[in-house]
Design an enzyme around this catalytic site. Structure first.
Site, PDB file in Angstrom:
ATOM      1  N   ASP A  67      22.540  -8.222  33.095  1.00  0.00           N
ATOM      2  CA  ASP A  67      23.706  -7.459  32.644  1.00  0.00           C
ATOM      3  C   ASP A  67      24.591  -6.999  33.801  1.00  0.00           C
ATOM      4  O   ASP A  67      24.212  -7.078  34.968  1.00  0.00           O
ATOM      5  CB  ASP A  67      23.276  -6.246  31.799  1.00  0.00           C
ATOM      6  CG  ASP A  67      22.005  -5.560  32.341  1.00  0.00           C
ATOM      7  OD1 ASP A  67      21.715  -5.727  33.541  1.00  0.00           O
ATOM      8  OD2 ASP A  67      21.334  -4.867  31.571  1.00  0.00           O
ATOM      9  N   ASN A 136      15.127   4.593  25.505  1.00  0.00           N
ATOM     10  CA  ASN A 136      15.341   4.477  24.058  1.00  0.00           C
ATOM     11  C   ASN A 136      14.854   3.122  23.522  1.00  0.00           C
ATOM     12  O   ASN A 136      15.185   2.742  22.409  1.00  0.00           O
ATOM     13  CB  ASN A 136      16.832   4.675  23.730  1.00  0.00           C
ATOM     14  CG  ASN A 136      17.717   3.632  24.401  1.00  0.00           C
ATOM     15  OD1 ASN A 136      17.219   2.716  25.071  1.00  0.00           O
ATOM     16  ND2 ASN A 136      19.019   3.741  24.222  1.00  0.00           N
ATOM     17  N   HIS A 138      15.585   0.110  24.872  1.00  0.00           N
ATOM     18  CA  HIS A 138      16.467  -1.036  25.096  1.00  0.00           C
ATOM     19  C   HIS A 138      15.890  -1.996  26.139  1.00  0.00           C
ATOM     20  O   HIS A 138      15.098  -1.610  26.996  1.00  0.00           O
ATOM     21  CB  HIS A 138      17.905  -0.598  25.437  1.00  0.00           C
ATOM     22  CG  HIS A 138      18.129  -0.069  26.812  1.00  0.00           C
ATOM     23  ND1 HIS A 138      19.104   0.866  27.094  1.00  0.00           N
ATOM     24  CD2 HIS A 138      17.540  -0.330  28.004  1.00  0.00           C
ATOM     25  CE1 HIS A 138      19.099   1.132  28.380  1.00  0.00           C
ATOM     26  NE2 HIS A 138      18.152   0.421  28.962  1.00  0.00           N
ATOM     27  N   GLU A 143      21.035  -2.162  22.995  1.00  0.00           N
ATOM     28  CA  GLU A 143      20.742  -0.803  22.562  1.00  0.00           C
ATOM     29  C   GLU A 143      20.200  -0.797  21.133  1.00  0.00           C
ATOM     30  O   GLU A 143      20.417  -1.752  20.377  1.00  0.00           O
ATOM     31  CB  GLU A 143      22.029   0.045  22.620  1.00  0.00           C
ATOM     32  CG  GLU A 143      22.660   0.146  24.010  1.00  0.00           C
ATOM     33  CD  GLU A 143      21.944   1.149  24.922  1.00  0.00           C
ATOM     34  OE1 GLU A 143      20.732   1.403  24.742  1.00  0.00           O
ATOM     35  OE2 GLU A 143      22.607   1.677  25.834  1.00  0.00           O
TER      36      GLU A 143
HETATM   37  C1  F6R Z   1      18.808  -3.331  33.998  1.00  0.00           C
HETATM   38  C2  F6R Z   1      18.580  -3.309  32.562  1.00  0.00           C
HETATM   39  C3  F6R Z   1      18.029  -2.116  31.867  1.00  0.00           C
HETATM   40  C4  F6R Z   1      16.939  -1.395  32.633  1.00  0.00           C
HETATM   41  C5  F6R Z   1      16.425  -0.192  31.845  1.00  0.00           C
HETATM   42  C6  F6R Z   1      15.415   0.605  32.629  1.00  0.00           C
HETATM   43  O1  F6R Z   1      19.316  -4.578  34.393  1.00  0.00           O
HETATM   44  O2  F6R Z   1      18.866  -4.249  31.940  1.00  0.00           O
HETATM   45  O3  F6R Z   1      17.531  -2.510  30.612  1.00  0.00           O
HETATM   46  O4  F6R Z   1      15.885  -2.276  32.878  1.00  0.00           O
HETATM   47  O5  F6R Z   1      17.501   0.646  31.517  1.00  0.00           O
HETATM   48  O6  F6R Z   1      16.060   1.171  33.722  1.00  0.00           O
HETATM   49  P1  F6R Z   1      15.247   1.859  34.907  1.00  0.00           P
HETATM   50  O7  F6R Z   1      14.409   0.797  35.502  1.00  0.00           O
HETATM   51  O8  F6R Z   1      16.283   2.374  35.847  1.00  0.00           O
HETATM   52  O9  F6R Z   1      14.434   2.941  34.273  1.00  0.00           O
END
Ligand code: F6R
Length: 242
Positions: A67, A136, A138, A143
């Site tokens: 992303d 959450n 995702h 989401e």
């Molecule tokens: C990042 C991504 C997100 C993160 C997720 C966890 O490229 O796609 O899904 O993997 O938000 O984020 P952290 O690792 O910062 O807790």
């Protein structure tokens, strides 16, 4: 699904790095699906060390990232392109022209998403997709919602994701409100998936993802349907799972 429980973040990072480096050794021209955020930082450090010790060669590897924030230029300090350069690509011998992140500067969302899906297809498909888990539930920026979104798409960040990500920005107002993300179909098409999870803030989401119903309300629950998933999670993240 294979679940590995580790003591803490460092052990999670080492274990996950071992899985990822095995992929590069077994198939030097593999396609890696990569993630950003706090979860993979330690893993990327391990990969850099292994490269510096002469144990890994990334010269034939291609990467596609999950992303990118819409509206951020590649050299913006908080862009995911910049994150990948500074945590991994600048320190290993990967050919940067073979590293891909959605184009955050493309204003036409349909075009940005179409182009990225085409690009993933042209790589021949992802061999190993690395994922973190949102508080959450995702994965990527898929989401919680009413349906599983398929291909790359543009999403509006939920308030909980804005909250979680504001630590990287000067203020909450600076967190971009939109992002381009690979969809569930692209993620599920990967031959192998590696999910890494650390910390008690993720415990509810991890339990729901692994043992709750498969539902778009918990996007990561779809991973229960994938034939080859490795989950590496630390004790805090696993605290609600007996
Ligand atoms: C990042 C991504 C997100 C993160 C997720 C966890 O490229 O796609 O899904 O993997 O938000 O984020 P952290 O690792 O910062 O807790």
């Amino acid at each position: 699904m294979n679940i590995y429980k580790t003591k803490n973040y460092d052990e999670m990072s080492r274990r996950a790095a071992a899985i990822l480096s095995a992929q590069v050794i077994l198939k030097p021209d593999c396609v890696l699906g990569l993630a950003t955020g706090s979860s993979p930082v330690g893993l990327y450090e391990c990969l850099v060390k292994q490269y510096q010790n002469g144990e890994l060669d990334f010269s034939k590897v291609t990467s596609v990232n999950l992303d990118e924030y819409k509206g951020l230029a590649p050299d913006h300090p908080q862009s995911y392109r910049k994150f990948m350069d500074s945590h991994l690509f600048d320190h290993i011998n990967i050919d940067k022209t073979h590293t891909f992140v959605p184009n955050g500067l493309e204003e036409d969302s349909d075009k940005a998403c179409r182009d990225y899906d085409l690009l993933i297809e042209q790589t021949g498909g992802v061999d190993l997709q690395l994922l973190g888990l949102g508080n959450n539930g995702h994965i990527g920026f898929n989401e919680p919602g009413e349906t599983f979104q398929c291909g790359t798409h543009c999403i509006e960040l939920t308030q909980s994701t804005i909250e979680a990500n504001k630590r990287f920005f000067a203020s909450e107002a600076e967190v971009p409100r939109y992002a381009y993300t690979m969809g569930i179909r692209s993620i599920m098409c990967a031959k192998k998936i590696l999910l890494i999870v650390s910390g008690k803030a993720k415990a509810e989401a991890l339990k729901a993802a692994l043992y709750g119903p498969v539902t778009p309300k918990v996007p990561a629950s779809v991973l229960q349907l994938h034939p080859d998933v490795a989950v590496v999670a630390d004790e805090e993240a696993m605290q609600l799972i007996s």
